[in-house]
Design an enzyme around this catalytic site. Structure first.
Site, PDB file in Angstrom:
ATOM      1  N   LYS A 183      61.301  -6.551  50.996  1.00 55.76           N
ATOM      2  CA  LYS A 183      61.286  -7.335  49.443  1.00 55.76           C
ATOM      3  C   LYS A 183      62.536  -8.538  49.454  1.00 55.76           C
ATOM      4  O   LYS A 183      63.314  -8.680  50.493  1.00 55.76           O
ATOM      5  CB  LYS A 183      61.954  -6.318  48.379  1.00 55.76           C
ATOM      6  CG  LYS A 183      61.639  -6.644  47.061  1.00 55.76           C
ATOM      7  CD  LYS A 183      62.392  -5.606  46.252  1.00 55.76           C
ATOM      8  CE  LYS A 183      62.106  -6.016  44.896  1.00 55.76           C
ATOM      9  NZ  LYS A 183      62.362  -4.904  43.598  1.00 55.76           N
ATOM     10  N   SER A 206      58.742  -4.357  40.642  1.00 57.70           N
ATOM     11  CA  SER A 206      59.285  -5.657  40.862  1.00 57.70           C
ATOM     12  C   SER A 206      59.092  -5.850  42.225  1.00 57.70           C
ATOM     13  O   SER A 206      59.261  -7.050  42.964  1.00 57.70           O
ATOM     14  CB  SER A 206      60.930  -5.785  40.517  1.00 57.70           C
ATOM     15  OG  SER A 206      61.451  -4.818  41.407  1.00 57.70           O
ATOM     16  N   SER A 246      59.650   0.370  40.039  1.00 60.09           N
ATOM     17  CA  SER A 246      59.298  -0.868  40.911  1.00 60.09           C
ATOM     18  C   SER A 246      59.017  -0.721  42.149  1.00 60.09           C
ATOM     19  O   SER A 246      58.495  -1.865  42.993  1.00 60.09           O
ATOM     20  CB  SER A 246      60.574  -1.789  40.862  1.00 60.09           C
ATOM     21  OG  SER A 246      60.858  -2.335  39.841  1.00 60.09           O
TER      22      SER A 246
END
Length: 561
Positions: free
Chosen positions: A113, A188, A211
């Protein structure tokens, strides 16, 4: 004038990062072209075999990077999933001894990420104000991964603020769903799920309200929401530093369940508490994994609704298919009625935004695009209290919607005193669940990951509060794994005749505005397998029991072009 200059700098920084990414991709000409038979074999082989071949010298790490570099560029071309392109640097790390190829992840390329700090690269978190702030050295988690033999090679897209089940920002642009470009891949950690669905191997995301699980559900991959203290979280950037009302946890995401189990076991086996002070010194417990892999009759609780947003037909069908498979395999199904999930949604929402949305806004520049869902939270937070109270009265007594009215009530920046009261209520709520689970004596819970499949782009404006199925287990800090089960079927998953969205509460209306089985046809649908705190070994074993019970009907991964 100051605002105008701030906006110009925002545009320049966004353009700089996008141009930098274009140039880095242009320099990777040998990673283009169709997949070879060797590439396809690597993508499909179990991770254990790849690692063993690297240990023996029968397979070179550079060969694995060649394959997964190609995967990343193809996935990015289709979905805009990649942010920082680190492939050229990864080639150097392979050559210069930076990576331990005797470790349990020897040679395996890993995607990260965008928030995860890698030496020599930005961690923008989608904010242009973070551009040009390269980290001098790897964060503790990246050091652990390299010591384990993994090869970081790309970072992946996310939403600005990190408070969304979408993944869009001005710096990197919009990431799309690998199954349908009109839909979100999740958030996310959405760029990660898009890449993994399109052939990536293993990755790391973060989860504060779902997420890593919502992206797995939206895109058709596997993920595990670890309990706090089980997975390292040092060496990351964030939109909300200091937020501890609902702690964010970093957790693994993979294309296959076998990879998820192997990866989790490998990272815990690296003794992450020696890299990160926040990790519990809790070694991997193979005896628990074996116990639940072999237990002849499981007692499984079914949570059919969170009482806020009933599941859509597609999601209801996925849970029923998993339930039927487990029942056929001889396991006991228990209808459960746990302490109110709505209470968790209320507590989580108010704890997570106790600062009045100030922190994530402090990093934004004038004119910077905001996620529609986060913008809704902020707009309501900024609404004057008298107007907000009038709105609350109208919702509660005119619309007679206690669910939405309850969330609105008290939606303002909290004082320290108010925040402490919420934390005390959170702990009391966790205690209620603790006592309830002891009484029902179940091995796990099966439930939905979300009330609907993936949301269309900008859909979080309506669905921002529709996150109860995942958020519940963040508030409780329970271990929860996501298993893809099926795909939306336009013939089987239509809303019943006479369905009237106007009769739903405000949260459910926002979710069901977006549900259309025709447009969603082919999108993945997943379920959650939930254990209690720090039960990663158990949950992974039970995820496999679910998948094994499905047999030939288990989820079919997206074909690699």
């Amino acid at each position: 004038m100051v605002f105008f200059l701030d906006y110009l700098q925002h545009k320049r920084d966004c353009q700089f990062k996008q141009n930098e990414r274009i140039e880095r991709i242009k320099a990777l000409s040998r990673y283009r072209g169709p997949f070879t038979p060797s590439d396809r074999q690597i993508i499909d082989r179990p991770i254990e075999e790849l690692v063993e071949d690297v240990h023996k010298g029968a397979l070179q790490p550079a060969t694995l990077l060649d394959t997964y570099g190609k995967v990343a560029l193809k996935a990015h071309e289709k979905t805009n999933c990649v942010t920082e392109v680190m492939i050229s640097e990864a080639e150097g790390w392979i050559r210069d001894g930076s990576i331990n190829f005797k470790g349990p992840l020897a040679g395996i390329p890993i995607s990260l990420k965008d928030t995860i700090n890698v030496g020599g690269f930005d961690s923008t978190v989608g904010f242009s104000s973070f551009v040009g702030k390269k980290y001098a050295e790897d964060g503790p988690t990246v050091r652990l991964l390299k010591d384990a033999g993994a090869v970081p090679y790309v970072k992946t897209n996310l939403p600005i603020t990190l408070l969304s089940f979408e993944s869009t920002n001005d710096v990197w642009g919009r990431c799309t769903n690998p199954h349908n470009s009109k839909y979100s891949p999740g958030g996310s950690t959405g760029g990660e799920s898009a890449l993994l669905a399109l052939g990536g191997r293993i990755g790391i995301g973060s989860d504060v309200a779902g997420s890593v699980r919502a992206p797995a559900h939206f895109s058709g991959i596997y993920s595990l929401r670890c309990s706090t203290g089980r997975w390292p979280k040092a060496g990351f950037s964030t939109s909300m530093p200091g937020q501890e009302g609902v702690p964010s946890v970093y957790s693994p995401m993979t294309r296959t369940l076998n990879d998820l189990t192997y990866f989790t076991r490998a990272v815990v086996g690296m003794q992450p508490w020696k890299y990160d002070y926040s990790v519990h010194p809790l070694a991997w417990r193979p005896e628990i994994e074996k116990e639940y892999a072999a237990k002849s009759k499981l007692r499984i609780g079914i949570l059919r609704t969170d009482g806020v947003v009933d599941p859509s037909p597609a999601c209801q069908r996925a849970l029923e298919e998993a339930e039927a498979a487990m029942k056929l395999a001889g396991h006991e199904i228990v209808e459960i009625d746990p302490p109110s999930p709505y209470e968790a949604l209320y507590l989580g929402a108010h704890l997570l935004n106790a600062d009045g949305c100030q922190m994530f806004k402090s990093f934004m520049r004038f004119g910077e695009w905001n996620d529609p869902g986060a913008d809704q939270l902020d707009w309501l937070m900024r609404l004057s209290r008298p107007l907000k109270y009038i709105y609350y009265l109208w919702v509660k007594y005119v619309r007679r919607d206690d669910i939405w009215a309850g969330l609105i009530q008290g939606w303002h920046q909290k004082t320290a005193y108010e925040n402490w009261q919420l934390v005390a209520k959170r702990e009391a709520y966790r205690s209620k669940w603790f006592e309830w689970w002891n009484q029902v004596d179940i091995d796990c819970i099966l439930t939905h990951t979300n009330a609907t499949p993936a949301v269309p782009h900008d859909g979080m404006k309506d669905a921002v509060s529709s996150c109860g199925y995942t958020f519940l287990f963040n508030v409780l800090d329970y271990t929860a794994g996501c298993v893809p089960i099926t795909h939306v079927d336009k013939n089987r998953d239509q809303l019943p005749s006479g369905f009237d969205i106007r009769k739903l509460n405000g949260v459910a209306q926002g979710a069901y505005k977006l549900y259309d089985a025709n447009d969603m046809h082919g999108l993945p649908v997943a379920i959650q397998v939930v254990g209690r705190r720090l039960e990663e070994e158990k949950v992974l074993a039970l995820m496999k029991r679910v998948e094994d019970a499905l047999g030939d009907n288990k989820y079919k991964l997206l074909e690699i072009d």
